[in-house]
Design an enzyme around this catalytic site. Structure first.
Site, PDB file in Angstrom:
ATOM      1  N   ASP A  63       0.887  -1.164   0.000  1.00 48.37           N
ATOM      2  CA  ASP A  63       0.000   0.000   0.000  1.00 48.37           C
ATOM      3  C   ASP A  63       0.921   1.209   0.000  1.00 48.37           C
ATOM      4  O   ASP A  63       1.702   1.395   0.949  1.00 48.37           O
ATOM      5  CB  ASP A  63      -0.868  -0.046   1.270  1.00 48.37           C
ATOM      6  CG  ASP A  63      -1.784   1.162   1.401  1.00 48.37           C
ATOM      7  OD1 ASP A  63      -1.525   2.204   0.751  1.00 48.37           O
ATOM      8  OD2 ASP A  63      -2.754   1.069   2.170  1.00 48.37           O
ATOM      9  N   SER A 140      -0.452  12.038 -16.064  1.00 44.08           N
ATOM     10  CA  SER A 140      -1.785  12.251 -16.617  1.00 44.08           C
ATOM     11  C   SER A 140      -1.829  13.596 -17.333  1.00 44.08           C
ATOM     12  O   SER A 140      -1.122  14.534 -16.937  1.00 44.08           O
ATOM     13  CB  SER A 140      -2.787  12.259 -15.467  1.00 44.08           C
ATOM     14  OG  SER A 140      -4.057  12.646 -15.914  1.00 44.08           O
ATOM     15  N   TYR A 153      -7.814  16.356  -8.147  1.00 42.48           N
ATOM     16  CA  TYR A 153      -7.031  15.328  -8.853  1.00 42.48           C
ATOM     17  C   TYR A 153      -5.892  15.989  -9.623  1.00 42.48           C
ATOM     18  O   TYR A 153      -4.735  15.570  -9.527  1.00 42.48           O
ATOM     19  CB  TYR A 153      -7.938  14.535  -9.796  1.00 42.48           C
ATOM     20  CG  TYR A 153      -7.182  13.558 -10.686  1.00 42.48           C
ATOM     21  CD1 TYR A 153      -6.641  12.387 -10.159  1.00 42.48           C
ATOM     22  CD2 TYR A 153      -7.003  13.804 -12.051  1.00 42.48           C
ATOM     23  CE1 TYR A 153      -5.937  11.495 -10.970  1.00 42.48           C
ATOM     24  CE2 TYR A 153      -6.305  12.924 -12.860  1.00 42.48           C
ATOM     25  CZ  TYR A 153      -5.770  11.769 -12.319  1.00 42.48           C
ATOM     26  OH  TYR A 153      -5.076  10.897 -13.119  1.00 42.48           O
ATOM     27  N   LYS A 157      -1.792  15.621  -9.375  1.00 41.21           N
ATOM     28  CA  LYS A 157      -0.966  15.174 -10.501  1.00 41.21           C
ATOM     29  C   LYS A 157       0.007  16.271 -10.963  1.00 41.21           C
ATOM     30  O   LYS A 157       1.099  15.968 -11.420  1.00 41.21           O
ATOM     31  CB  LYS A 157      -1.849  14.692 -11.659  1.00 41.21           C
ATOM     32  CG  LYS A 157      -2.553  13.358 -11.369  1.00 41.21           C
ATOM     33  CD  LYS A 157      -1.549  12.185 -11.391  1.00 41.21           C
ATOM     34  CE  LYS A 157      -2.234  10.837 -11.412  1.00 41.21           C
ATOM     35  NZ  LYS A 157      -1.274   9.702 -11.394  1.00 41.21           N
TER      36      LYS A 157
HETATM   37  P1  NAD Z   1      -7.133   1.666 -11.999  1.00 40.50           P
HETATM   38  O1  NAD Z   1      -8.085   2.274 -11.044  1.00 40.50           O
HETATM   39  O2  NAD Z   1      -7.481   0.395 -12.672  1.00 40.50           O
HETATM   40  O3  NAD Z   1      -5.689   1.445 -11.320  1.00 40.50           O
HETATM   41  C1  NAD Z   1      -5.211   2.164 -10.222  1.00 40.50           C
HETATM   42  C2  NAD Z   1      -4.580   1.168  -9.294  1.00 40.50           C
HETATM   43  O4  NAD Z   1      -3.995   1.830  -8.174  1.00 40.50           O
HETATM   44  C3  NAD Z   1      -5.631   0.198  -8.752  1.00 40.50           C
HETATM   45  O5  NAD Z   1      -5.178  -1.125  -8.946  1.00 40.50           O
HETATM   46  C4  NAD Z   1      -5.717   0.565  -7.290  1.00 40.50           C
HETATM   47  O6  NAD Z   1      -6.030  -0.524  -6.464  1.00 40.50           O
HETATM   48  C5  NAD Z   1      -4.303   1.070  -7.041  1.00 40.50           C
HETATM   49  N1  NAD Z   1      -4.209   1.832  -5.794  1.00 40.50           N
HETATM   50  C6  NAD Z   1      -5.022   2.824  -5.325  1.00 40.50           C
HETATM   51  N2  NAD Z   1      -4.620   3.213  -4.109  1.00 40.50           N
HETATM   52  C7  NAD Z   1      -3.517   2.476  -3.804  1.00 40.50           C
HETATM   53  C8  NAD Z   1      -2.648   2.402  -2.688  1.00 40.50           C
HETATM   54  N3  NAD Z   1      -2.822   3.182  -1.617  1.00 40.50           N
HETATM   55  N4  NAD Z   1      -1.598   1.531  -2.729  1.00 40.50           N
HETATM   56  C9  NAD Z   1      -1.403   0.732  -3.785  1.00 40.50           C
HETATM   57  N5  NAD Z   1      -2.215   0.729  -4.858  1.00 40.50           N
HETATM   58  C10 NAD Z   1      -3.260   1.589  -4.862  1.00 40.50           C
HETATM   59  O7  NAD Z   1      -6.846   2.777 -13.087  1.00 40.50           O
HETATM   60  P2  NAD Z   1      -5.591   3.017 -14.073  1.00 40.50           P
HETATM   61  O8  NAD Z   1      -6.139   3.789 -15.190  1.00 40.50           O
HETATM   62  O9  NAD Z   1      -4.872   1.766 -14.356  1.00 40.50           O
HETATM   63  O10 NAD Z   1      -4.687   3.982 -13.185  1.00 40.50           O
HETATM   64  C11 NAD Z   1      -3.290   3.874 -13.102  1.00 40.50           C
HETATM   65  C12 NAD Z   1      -2.665   5.233 -13.137  1.00 40.50           C
HETATM   66  O11 NAD Z   1      -2.992   5.851 -14.372  1.00 40.50           O
HETATM   67  C13 NAD Z   1      -3.124   6.197 -12.054  1.00 40.50           C
HETATM   68  O12 NAD Z   1      -1.989   6.819 -11.485  1.00 40.50           O
HETATM   69  C14 NAD Z   1      -3.975   7.201 -12.785  1.00 40.50           C
HETATM   70  O13 NAD Z   1      -3.951   8.468 -12.191  1.00 40.50           O
HETATM   71  C15 NAD Z   1      -3.316   7.197 -14.148  1.00 40.50           C
HETATM   72  N6  NAD Z   1      -4.180   7.699 -15.234  1.00 40.50           N
HETATM   73  C16 NAD Z   1      -5.287   7.022 -15.620  1.00 40.50           C
HETATM   74  C17 NAD Z   1      -6.104   7.547 -16.627  1.00 40.50           C
HETATM   75  C18 NAD Z   1      -7.358   6.843 -17.094  1.00 40.50           C
HETATM   76  O14 NAD Z   1      -8.157   7.445 -17.807  1.00 40.50           O
HETATM   77  N7  NAD Z   1      -7.555   5.599 -16.786  1.00 40.50           N
HETATM   78  C19 NAD Z   1      -5.763   8.760 -17.222  1.00 40.50           C
HETATM   79  C20 NAD Z   1      -4.620   9.422 -16.818  1.00 40.50           C
HETATM   80  C21 NAD Z   1      -3.832   8.872 -15.822  1.00 40.50           C
END
Ligand code: NAD
Length: 292
Positions: A63, A140, A153, A157
């Site tokens: 975590d 992001s 958010y 970021k």
């Molecule tokens: P997602 O929600 O599937 O993945 C995020 C992961 O982070 C999840 O597995 C969640 O359990 C984990 N997480 C959250 N809190 C945590 C903690 N305290 N310790 C460990 N793990 C933790 O979504 P994703 O799209 O795969 O997101 C991954 C990254 O991509 C993020 O940093 C997000 O900001 C970034 N992002 C996503 C998008 C989008 O549209 N999906 C766009 C821009 C950036």
């Protein structure tokens, strides 16, 4: 000598996709420590690697908001080093700022900003000592430019950008490269996992009607942008692979060119007025994602 990779947030989305890609690489060049906050969510990852990970992947609990958990994961790395650290764990938050509680805002900063910093803090000394290492952070578009109703958010970021850019300068002296993979919308569980003020949320009763109306418009815009411009995890993973394969990785990689004109506009007209106007039009008037 195998390349040791540690990835945070591997129970879903981009983290899961990258772990699978590296663990099943035909070269068997990578040892992947796929970490997740909650080990009870490991089944999906295990299903996706389908047996081709016996000697290439290990799942660890981590975590990113818990120092002890970061240290415990670190202790379990048999090779006693991480060549590529991927800080990917993150969480979204959407809604009028008036509806966000202090607790929730702190939680978002805890995961997105302090989680990233603390993970890097834990692995950096050993990288510096070896004068070798790569740090890759899932960035992001929301870390590069403001997006209405994503204020908190984006703030978290943006902070990650400031942290990484600052550190990158020092790390030049240690042969350590830090890269941000700047993602636009990606088809993951991010949108369902994020904390969002629902249009029916009673907290909206305390928000002025104009903001509420604009928020409804924003939600429609968001849906449209996802339909028109969202990328699949595989495309994002490919950009990570490009960064991993680069001899001299850059600080930033952009996965989606759709948003580049807006990002450039922000940088080229420094007083910010043009960006704010263009974004207002993009979000609140009917359009196709490509036209602005
Ligand atoms: P997602 O929600 O599937 O993945 C995020 C992961 O982070 C999840 O597995 C969640 O359990 C984990 N997480 C959250 N809190 C945590 C903690 N305290 N310790 C460990 N793990 C933790 O979504 P994703 O799209 O795969 O997101 C991954 C990254 O991509 C993020 O940093 C997000 O900001 C970034 N992002 C996503 C998008 C989008 O549209 N999906 C766009 C821009 C950036």
């Amino acid at each position: 000598d195998k390349t040791v990779v540690l990835i945070t947030g591997c129970s879903s989305g981009i983290g899961l996709g990258l772990a699978v890609r590296l663990a099943s690489d035909t070269s068997k060049a990578f040892i992947v420590y796929a970490t997740m906050r909650n080990l009870s969510k490991k089944e999906r990852l295990l299903e996706c690697v389908r047996g081709c990970h016996e000697d290439t992947m290990e799942i660890l609990q981590m975590d990113v908001t818990d120092q002890l958990s970061i240290q415990a994961a670190k202790q379990r790395i048999k090779e006693k080093k991480v060549d590529i650290l991927v800080c990917n764990a993150g969480a979204g938050l959407m809604g009028p700022v008036e509806t966000q509680s202090y607790e929730t805002m702190k939680q978002i900063f805890d995961v997105n900003l302090f989680g990233t910093i603390c993970t890097i803090q834990a692995f950096l000394p050993e990288m510096k000592e070896r004068k070798s290492g790569r740090i890759i952070v899932t960035g992001s578009v929301g870390g590069l430019q403001g997006i209405p109703f994503n204020d908190v958010y984006c703030a978290s970021k943006f902070a990650v950008e400031g942290f990484c850019e600052s550190l990158a300068i020092l790390l030049q002296h240690f042969n350590i490269h830090i890269s941000l993979i700047e993602c636009g919308p990606v088809n993951t569980n991010f949108m369902t996992n994020l904390q969002r003020t629902d249009p029916e949320d009673p907290k909206l009763q305390h928000v002025d009607p104009e903001t509420t109306q604009l928020y409804q418009k924003y939600l429609q815009h968001c849906e449209r942008v996802f339909e028109e411009a969202a990328q699949d995890t595989e495309e994002i993973v490919q950009v990570f692979m490009d960064a991993i394969g680069a001899q001299f990785p850059s600080l930033r990689y952009y996965t989606n060119t759709t948003f580049l004109p807006l990002t450039k506009l922000k940088l080229s007209v420094e007083d910010g007025t043009q960006y704010i106007k263009a974004m207002n039009k993009f979000v609140f008037s009917t359009h196709k994602t490509g036209d602005f």
